[in-house]
Design a protein around this motif. Structure first.
Motif, PDB file in Angstrom:
ATOM      1  N   HIS A 155       0.966  -1.208   0.130  1.00 57.00           N
ATOM      2  CA  HIS A 155      -0.057   0.043   0.068  1.00 57.00           C
ATOM      3  C   HIS A 155       0.909   1.149  -0.069  1.00 57.00           C
ATOM      4  O   HIS A 155       0.416   2.442  -0.033  1.00 57.00           O
ATOM      5  N   ARG A 263      -3.648  11.548   8.457  1.00 60.04           N
ATOM      6  CA  ARG A 263      -3.107  11.305   9.706  1.00 60.04           C
ATOM      7  C   ARG A 263      -1.988  12.132   9.995  1.00 60.04           C
ATOM      8  O   ARG A 263      -1.134  12.385   9.057  1.00 60.04           O
ATOM      9  N   GLY A 339     -10.369  13.080  15.071  1.00 57.92           N
ATOM     10  CA  GLY A 339     -10.822  12.193  13.811  1.00 57.92           C
ATOM     11  C   GLY A 339     -12.337  12.535  13.791  1.00 57.92           C
ATOM     12  O   GLY A 339     -13.016  13.000  14.873  1.00 57.92           O
ATOM     13  N   TYR A 340     -13.180  12.406  12.684  1.00 57.04           N
ATOM     14  CA  TYR A 340     -14.404  12.583  12.607  1.00 57.04           C
ATOM     15  C   TYR A 340     -15.059  11.345  12.139  1.00 57.04           C
ATOM     16  O   TYR A 340     -14.427  10.809  11.005  1.00 57.04           O
ATOM     17  N   ASP A 362       3.621   9.456  -1.326  1.00 52.59           N
ATOM     18  CA  ASP A 362       2.233   8.664  -0.915  1.00 52.59           C
ATOM     19  C   ASP A 362       1.981   7.606  -1.862  1.00 52.59           C
ATOM     20  O   ASP A 362       2.063   7.891  -2.874  1.00 52.59           O
ATOM     21  N   MET A 364      -0.545   6.055  -2.792  1.00 52.25           N
ATOM     22  CA  MET A 364      -1.780   6.385  -3.457  1.00 52.25           C
ATOM     23  C   MET A 364      -2.247   7.760  -3.083  1.00 52.25           C
ATOM     24  O   MET A 364      -2.059   8.723  -3.529  1.00 52.25           O
ATOM     25  N   LEU A 366      -6.015   8.599  -0.554  1.00 48.94           N
ATOM     26  CA  LEU A 366      -7.486   8.497  -0.690  1.00 48.94           C
ATOM     27  C   LEU A 366      -8.409   9.612  -0.376  1.00 48.94           C
ATOM     28  O   LEU A 366      -9.251   9.661  -1.020  1.00 48.94           O
ATOM     29  N   GLU A 370     -11.410  11.032  -2.071  1.00 46.92           N
ATOM     30  CA  GLU A 370     -12.541  11.209  -0.978  1.00 46.92           C
ATOM     31  C   GLU A 370     -13.295  12.857  -1.445  1.00 46.92           C
ATOM     32  O   GLU A 370     -14.305  13.024  -1.586  1.00 46.92           O
TER      33      GLU A 370
HETATM   34  C1  GDG Z   1      -2.199   4.133   3.300  1.00 47.64           C
HETATM   35  C2  GDG Z   1      -1.230   4.707   2.367  1.00 47.64           C
HETATM   36  C3  GDG Z   1      -2.749   4.380   0.465  1.00 47.64           C
HETATM   37  C4  GDG Z   1      -8.322  10.695   7.926  1.00 47.64           C
HETATM   38  N1  GDG Z   1      -8.660  11.421   9.071  1.00 47.64           N
HETATM   39  C5  GDG Z   1      -9.919  10.681   9.124  1.00 47.64           C
HETATM   40  C6  GDG Z   1     -10.332   9.657   8.630  1.00 47.64           C
HETATM   41  N2  GDG Z   1      -9.061   9.537   7.843  1.00 47.64           N
HETATM   42  C7  GDG Z   1      -9.351   8.427   6.586  1.00 47.64           C
HETATM   43  C8  GDG Z   1      -9.157   9.138   5.281  1.00 47.64           C
HETATM   44  C9  GDG Z   1      -8.943   8.131   4.251  1.00 47.64           C
HETATM   45  C10 GDG Z   1      -7.710   7.600   5.255  1.00 47.64           C
HETATM   46  O1  GDG Z   1      -8.262   7.778   6.581  1.00 47.64           O
HETATM   47  C11 GDG Z   1      -6.240   7.733   4.944  1.00 47.64           C
HETATM   48  O2  GDG Z   1      -5.896   7.387   3.557  1.00 47.64           O
HETATM   49  P1  GDG Z   1      -4.643   7.786   2.924  1.00 47.64           P
HETATM   50  O3  GDG Z   1      -4.782   7.040   1.790  1.00 47.64           O
HETATM   51  O4  GDG Z   1      -4.916   9.223   2.795  1.00 47.64           O
HETATM   52  O5  GDG Z   1      -3.493   7.522   3.736  1.00 47.64           O
HETATM   53  P2  GDG Z   1      -2.850   6.304   4.661  1.00 47.64           P
HETATM   54  O6  GDG Z   1      -3.593   6.106   5.996  1.00 47.64           O
HETATM   55  O7  GDG Z   1      -1.166   6.751   4.766  1.00 47.64           O
HETATM   56  O8  GDG Z   1      -3.045   4.996   3.974  1.00 47.64           O
HETATM   57  C12 GDG Z   1      -1.882   5.489   1.086  1.00 47.64           C
HETATM   58  C13 GDG Z   1      -3.794   3.841   1.446  1.00 47.64           C
HETATM   59  O9  GDG Z   1      -2.600   3.126   2.541  1.00 47.64           O
HETATM   60  C14 GDG Z   1      -4.688   2.610   0.827  1.00 47.64           C
HETATM   61  O10 GDG Z   1      -3.846   1.927   0.116  1.00 47.64           O
HETATM   62  O11 GDG Z   1      -3.711   5.566  -0.455  1.00 47.64           O
HETATM   63  O12 GDG Z   1      -0.871   6.102   0.190  1.00 47.64           O
HETATM   64  O13 GDG Z   1      -0.263   5.627   2.998  1.00 47.64           O
HETATM   65  O14 GDG Z   1      -9.785   7.059   3.778  1.00 47.64           O
HETATM   66  O15 GDG Z   1     -10.715   9.639   5.028  1.00 47.64           O
HETATM   67  N3  GDG Z   1     -11.328   8.745   8.575  1.00 47.64           N
HETATM   68  C15 GDG Z   1     -12.283   9.422   9.174  1.00 47.64           C
HETATM   69  N4  GDG Z   1     -11.957  10.358  10.233  1.00 47.64           N
HETATM   70  C16 GDG Z   1     -10.951  10.961  10.304  1.00 47.64           C
HETATM   71  O16 GDG Z   1     -10.801  12.233  10.914  1.00 47.64           O
HETATM   72  N5  GDG Z   1     -13.279   8.856   9.361  1.00 47.64           N
END
Ligand code: GDG
Length: 469
Positions: A155, A263, A339-340, A362, A364, A366, A370
């Motif tokens: 990921h 995060r 977080g929310y 990064d 990806m 997400l 979103e």
């Molecule tokens: C790894 C890879 C890859 C964040 N704050 C809140 C919340 N979030 C959710 C977001 C999103 C998720 O967390 C974060 O996803 P990301 O893709 O942006 O980043 P990583 O956590 O680093 O994920 C990344 C991913 O894996 C999938 O393969 O895209 O590159 O590093 O969904 O919405 N969700 C809620 N409240 C928050 O305050 N509910």
């Protein structure tokens, strides 16, 4: 249909109160359909590892979890996974710690996963292992006699060879990936780096999607992960999202909101984001009081020092910026360490004129997808996106920026704030087509499809095309 066995560091049980993200939902659907099992660490600590498996079934999804010892968590999770591999794979060799204890703990926990998971796996099952915590697990399962189809999905980015060679025993680790039948990455760029490493450092040969090393040929593919676009768009117009939207509009009055959601992680470019925004405020006093940045940054990995540092740095940057520019009735940054729930988050995205997503690297990202999915089609906001996020290869109609350049970020903010509606709509439509077309189910099929197909057609080297001359 073969049973799917998903193995990842943590599992997410549907309907148990946690926030189920798109990935968890997609995996849950696949597990439900195939009557499979999701295996991983429970998140709990035990005094002495016993190998006891806790089974549950929630909304038709079976999960199996094990507890780990404190030392396991220190060495495997906080250590090798998050202090060694995470920084190195995000090109932060300066933050990577190489300690024998970490590597030992990583191997020990992977063995523990292999010992406890292998008795649950039947000969016809297809095994799908996730992420950097569990790279050698497939090899360990093979050593326990499993001949199943096995896939691994990473990921996070795959680093350039020049960086990866700084990891002690790098070849040994990469060698274990040849136990899988299919190995997946988010983008061609990460896949290319993987191929480069295998060719240069290990003498492997690449033929299209296939890579051969010794007597093993594996398929290595790029499958960009998506989100559940339809569900997210619906969440953005739910009652909860609308309440959030009204709450925000009331507090913003006519100000334009820029939003960041990440995060609290140094890879997300938060410091650079604050600096870029500060540059914008410095360059454009005419926009003071008319704009504000809401940064949502729930803390993560708080036991790791580099994460404590980033938190301290951001606290002080946000404080300095607000101290310098705030007025009695205007604060330029709202910096929120909580977080929310997802539907509230969707409402926050929809209320923002700009989504500011600036990772330094990064896999990806997400959040970018979103933000797009949550927009009002009649009045969409503008996405500003780092060219170093995997998502930039799909979301080409975002304003793509180099997050290391505060000037570029400042220019993009100005451009986004003044972008005509027609252009906003055109850009959003193109991005939404990608987000809807390559959604989470598309991704799952992209990867699992290959894993299942190659069940009937064993992953053998394709005859090379005759070369000219
Ligand atoms: C790894 C890879 C890859 C964040 N704050 C809140 C919340 N979030 C959710 C977001 C999103 C998720 O967390 C974060 O996803 P990301 O893709 O942006 O980043 P990583 O956590 O680093 O994920 C990344 C991913 O894996 C999938 O393969 O895209 O590159 O590093 O969904 O919405 N969700 C809620 N409240 C928050 O305050 N509910």
């Amino acid at each position: 249909m073969s049973r799917l066995i998903v193995i990842s560091n943590r599992v997410s049980r549907p309907g148990t109160g946690g926030n189920q993200g798109g990935l968890a939902v997609a995996l849950s659907d696949a597990l439900r359909e195939s009557r499979g099992i999701w295996f991983g660490w429970s998140g709990n600590v035990t005094d002495q590892f016993s190998g006891h498996i806790g089974f549950s079934e929630d909304e038709g999804v079976k999960t199996a979890t094990i507890d780990l010892e404190e030392q396991d968590i220190d060495e495997y999770y906080n250590g090798y996974a998050n202090k060694t591999l995470w920084p190195l794979f995000h090109f932060r060799i300066d933050l990577a710690e190489y300690a024998r204890d970490f590597e030992g703990g990583y191997n020990r926990v992977n063995q523990r996963f292999a010992d406890t998971a292998s008795p649950l796996i039947e000969p016809e099952d297809v095994v799908w292992i996730h992420d950097y915590h569990l790279i050698p697990l497939g090899d360990m399962l093979r050593k326990r006699g499993l001949n199943n189809r096995m896939g691994f999905f990473l990921h996070i980015p795959w680093p350039p060879t020049r960086l990866l060679v700084s990891l002690p025993h790098h070849t040994k680790l990469v060698q274990t990936m040849f136990a899988y039948d299919v190995v997946g990455f988010h983008t061609e760029e990460w896949l290319e780096s993987f191929r480069h490493y295998v060719e240069r450092e290990m003498g492997g040969t690449v033929d299209g999607d296939f890579i051969t090393l010794g007597d093993r040929t594996i398929q290595a593919v790029a499958c960009p992960i998506g989100i559940n676009a339809q569900e997210f768009s619906e969440a953005a117009t739910s009652d909860t999202a609308q309440d959030m939207h009204h709450r925000l509009r009331a507090s913003l009055q006519d100000r334009a909101m820029i939003v960041g959601v990440d995060r609290l992680d140094y890879s997300k470019g938060l410091e650079e984001r604050f600096n870029g925004y500060a540059r914008f405020l410095k360059d454009h006093p005419e926009h003071h009081r008319k704009v504000l940045l809401t940064q949502i940054a729930p803390p993560s990995r708080e036991d790791v020092e580099s994460y404590q540092q980033i938190r301290a740095t951001l606290d002080s940057l946000a404080g300095r910026l607000n101290g310098e520019y705030s007025d009695v009735d205007w604060t330029p940054i709202r910096y929120v360490n909580q977080g929310y729930p997802r539907d509230k988050l969707a409402g926050i995205y929809r209320s923002a004129k700009i989504g500011l997503v600036t990772p330094l690297r990064d896999g990806m990202n997400l959040v970018a997808k979103e933000y797009v999915a949550a927009q009002d089609p009649q009045d969409p906001g503008v996405l500003i996106l780092s060219r170093f996020a995997g998502a930039a290869l799909q979301l080409k109609d975002a304003l793509l920026i180099n997050p290391y350049s505060p000037e570029e970020m400042s220019d993009a903010i100005l451009r986004a704030l003044t972008m005509p509606l027609d252009e906003r709509k055109k850009r959003w439509r193109a991005m939404m087509d990608s987000v809807e077309g390559q959604d989470i189910n598309w991704w799952r099929t992209c990867f699992v499809g290959r894993l299942m197909i190659s069940q009937d057609e064993p992953a053998a080297p394709v005859e090379p095309e005759p070369t000219e001359g």
